[in-house]
Design an enzyme around this catalytic site. Structure first.
Site, mmCIF file in Angstrom:
data_model
loop_
_atom_site.group_PDB
_atom_site.id
_atom_site.type_symbol
_atom_site.label_atom_id
_atom_site.label_comp_id
_atom_site.label_asym_id
_atom_site.label_seq_id
_atom_site.Cartn_x
_atom_site.Cartn_y
_atom_site.Cartn_z
ATOM 1 N N THR A 8 -3.350 0.824 -7.278
ATOM 2 C CA THR A 8 -2.161 0.350 -7.992
ATOM 3 C C THR A 8 -2.386 0.351 -9.492
ATOM 4 O O THR A 8 -1.537 0.833 -10.260
ATOM 5 C CB THR A 8 -1.768 -1.056 -7.504
ATOM 6 O OG1 THR A 8 -1.331 -0.967 -6.139
ATOM 7 C CG2 THR A 8 -0.640 -1.621 -8.345
ATOM 8 N N ASN A 25 0.704 8.385 2.661
ATOM 9 C CA ASN A 25 0.052 7.267 3.333
ATOM 10 C C ASN A 25 0.720 6.861 4.641
ATOM 11 O O ASN A 25 0.116 6.138 5.435
ATOM 12 C CB ASN A 25 -0.013 6.058 2.393
ATOM 13 C CG ASN A 25 1.341 5.728 1.799
ATOM 14 O OD1 ASN A 25 1.960 6.561 1.126
ATOM 15 N ND2 ASN A 25 1.811 4.519 2.028
ATOM 16 N N GLN A 73 -5.257 8.313 -0.439
ATOM 17 C CA GLN A 73 -5.412 8.575 0.995
ATOM 18 C C GLN A 73 -6.191 9.852 1.285
ATOM 19 O O GLN A 73 -6.634 10.072 2.406
ATOM 20 C CB GLN A 73 -4.035 8.662 1.670
ATOM 21 C CG GLN A 73 -3.303 7.341 1.758
ATOM 22 C CD GLN A 73 -3.989 6.333 2.657
ATOM 23 O OE1 GLN A 73 -4.765 6.683 3.541
ATOM 24 N NE2 GLN A 73 -3.702 5.056 2.438
ATOM 25 N N SER A 87 -9.186 4.891 -4.788
ATOM 26 C CA SER A 87 -9.360 3.466 -4.491
ATOM 27 C C SER A 87 -10.478 3.268 -3.478
ATOM 28 O O SER A 87 -10.459 3.856 -2.389
ATOM 29 C CB SER A 87 -8.055 2.876 -3.948
ATOM 30 O OG SER A 87 -8.206 1.509 -3.631
ATOM 31 N N GLY A 88 -11.468 2.411 -3.813
ATOM 32 C CA GLY A 88 -12.669 2.248 -3.009
ATOM 33 C C GLY A 88 -12.463 1.679 -1.622
ATOM 34 O O GLY A 88 -13.163 2.062 -0.680
ATOM 35 N N HIS A 89 -11.518 0.771 -1.458
ATOM 36 C CA HIS A 89 -11.412 0.093 -0.158
ATOM 37 C C HIS A 89 -10.765 0.954 0.918
ATOM 38 O O HIS A 89 -10.670 0.547 2.075
ATOM 39 C CB HIS A 89 -10.681 -1.252 -0.301
ATOM 40 C CG HIS A 89 -9.197 -1.145 -0.431
ATOM 41 N ND1 HIS A 89 -8.348 -1.424 0.612
ATOM 42 C CD2 HIS A 89 -8.406 -0.832 -1.486
ATOM 43 C CE1 HIS A 89 -7.091 -1.280 0.202
ATOM 44 N NE2 HIS A 89 -7.109 -0.928 -1.058
ATOM 45 N N CYS A 125 1.561 -1.884 1.700
ATOM 46 C CA CYS A 125 2.210 -2.415 0.498
ATOM 47 C C CYS A 125 3.711 -2.520 0.651
ATOM 48 O O CYS A 125 4.409 -3.008 -0.240
ATOM 49 C CB CYS A 125 1.874 -1.538 -0.709
ATOM 50 S SG CYS A 125 0.127 -1.581 -1.154
#
Length: 392
Positions: free
Chosen positions: A82, A161, A190, A210-212, A335
């Site tokens: 984000t 996503n 993604q 994004s790492g997670h 989200c």
């Protein structure tokens, strides 16, 4: 760190919501803990403790750049998707508005892209939304028609996503390259670790990771910023991260991110057929049930995502019913899952409303097993059969 977890009493937990987030890898948690304990200094401090942290930060940046095959000066560490998307979109728009105020994106982007663009519209920018076909692929001819001399940014995601569609990023990049005022941003959240996308070859100017999403930690990520790209900072202060993102760097989080990136790339290179085989196994099973509509396309699709609908049955009913068997799937993007029932992505793909309001998403990881999928299929069949009896 298997996703198939045997809990107390022999109960099996199967986690299939990996596009929302992933379970952190124990190796990555260990890397974070060691960095937080042994390198706790502020990288901006000039004493030896700070300099040790700065050296670790520099090494991490070089490793991240190597994994992405870019220059280390092109890496900006962020808190995730984000922030990266907002930083790229708003930063370019505010910096280059004197050259033009026209932005292009697609109708099926992540909320952090769509809402960033909507925010810019309130500031006087014009945003054109490229439509997609029934498979979720953007209309290239429409993009060519919409792009113009005052276009300053095109933002298109790599992998959707919700349904897993892979956009033709290289082809888009070649189009954008023909317009010298326009920059090309890609949301690669993604795609990273699942679908390759060489940044230089695809003419990408900015790219979000994004790492997670690949067994790293929440609150970690990066934004690739091609050398020479200038944009307005959204966080002024100490001038960290090339003055693009001021603030004391999260060195332990960055170390964990880079470790997660390396492990994800290794799995992508070494476990090439597992996810496509599991995805096809799912498709073959779901296709046998005439009540089920498969929304994920058959071509140009990421191997870890499968979206389907059971019209007439609310998705949350199915999700909670599966949860009773310790199976976890999702509906829409995490989200957007608590917003309106209708999936904007499925509507954009031309799906009827009864399909768009009943979408379900299965998203796998490299730890997902064939037994996981067999168990899911068995319980899903039982749930649908029981619901049909209840509903008559």
């Amino acid at each position: 760190m298997a996703i198939l977890v045997v809990k107390e009493g022999g109960i099996i937990m199967i986690y299939l919501d990996n596009s929302a987030t992933t379970k952190p890898d124990q190796q990555i948690l260990a890397s974070y803990t060691k960095a937080a304990t042994d390198f706790f200094g502020n990288p901006s401090s000039i004493h030896s403790i700070g300099m040790d942290a700065e050296r670790l930060l520099r090494k991490s940046r070089e490793q991240a750049a190597s994994l992405l095959e870019v220059n280390h000066q092109e890496i900006v560490f962020t808190s995730g998707g984000t922030e990266g998307n907002n930083l790229a979109i708003k930063g370019i728009a505010l910096q280059h508005q004197s050259r033009g105020k026209h932005i292009i994106t697609s109708s099926i982007e992540h909320p952090s892209v769509l809402e960033a663009c909507q925010g810019l519209e309130m500031l006087g920018f014009e945003v054109s939304y490229v439509d997609v076909n029934k498979s979720g692929l953007i209309d290239i001819d429409s993009l060519k028609q919409k792009i113009r001399e005052d276009t300053i940014l095109v933002s298109i995601m790599h992998v959707n996503n919700e349904i897993g569609t892979i956009q033709p990023i290289k082809q888009i990049g070649e189009i954008v390259k023909q317009y010298p005022k326009a920059f090309f941003h890609v949301d690669h959240v993604q795609g990273f670790g699942k679908v390759s996308m060489p940044l230089y070859e695809c003419h990408v100017d900015l790219c979000t990771i994004s790492g997670h999403k690949f067994h790293g930690l929440k609150g970690t990520g990066l934004l690739y910023v091609r050398n020479g790209v200038k944009f307005y900072s959204l966080a002024h202060g100490g001038g960290q991260e090339r003055a693009i993102r001021s603030g004391t760097e999260n060195v332990p989080g960055i170390v964990a991110l880079v470790k997660a990136m390396r492990l994800a790339k290794e799995k992508q290179e070494n476990i090439t057929t597992k996810l496509p085989v599991l995805q096809q196994k799912l498709i073959n099973h779901l296709e046998k049930n005439k009540r089920i509509v498969i929304n994920t396309p058959t071509e140009q699709v990421a191997p870890h995502i499968l979206n389907f609908s059971i019209p007439g049955i609310k998705p949350e009913v199915v999700i909670h019913a599966l949860e009773q068997y310790d199976i976890y799937i999702s509906t829409k993007s995490a989200c957007a899952s608590k917003s309106t029932d209708e999936s904007a992505v499925l509507i954009a793909c031309g799906k009827p409303r009864n399909v768009a309001i009943s979408g379900l998403r299965i998203s796998m990881s490299y730890e997902t097993t064939e037994k996981d999928i067999d168990y899911l299929c068995e319980k899903l069949d039982d749930i649908i059969q029981n619901l049909r009896k209840v509903m008559g």
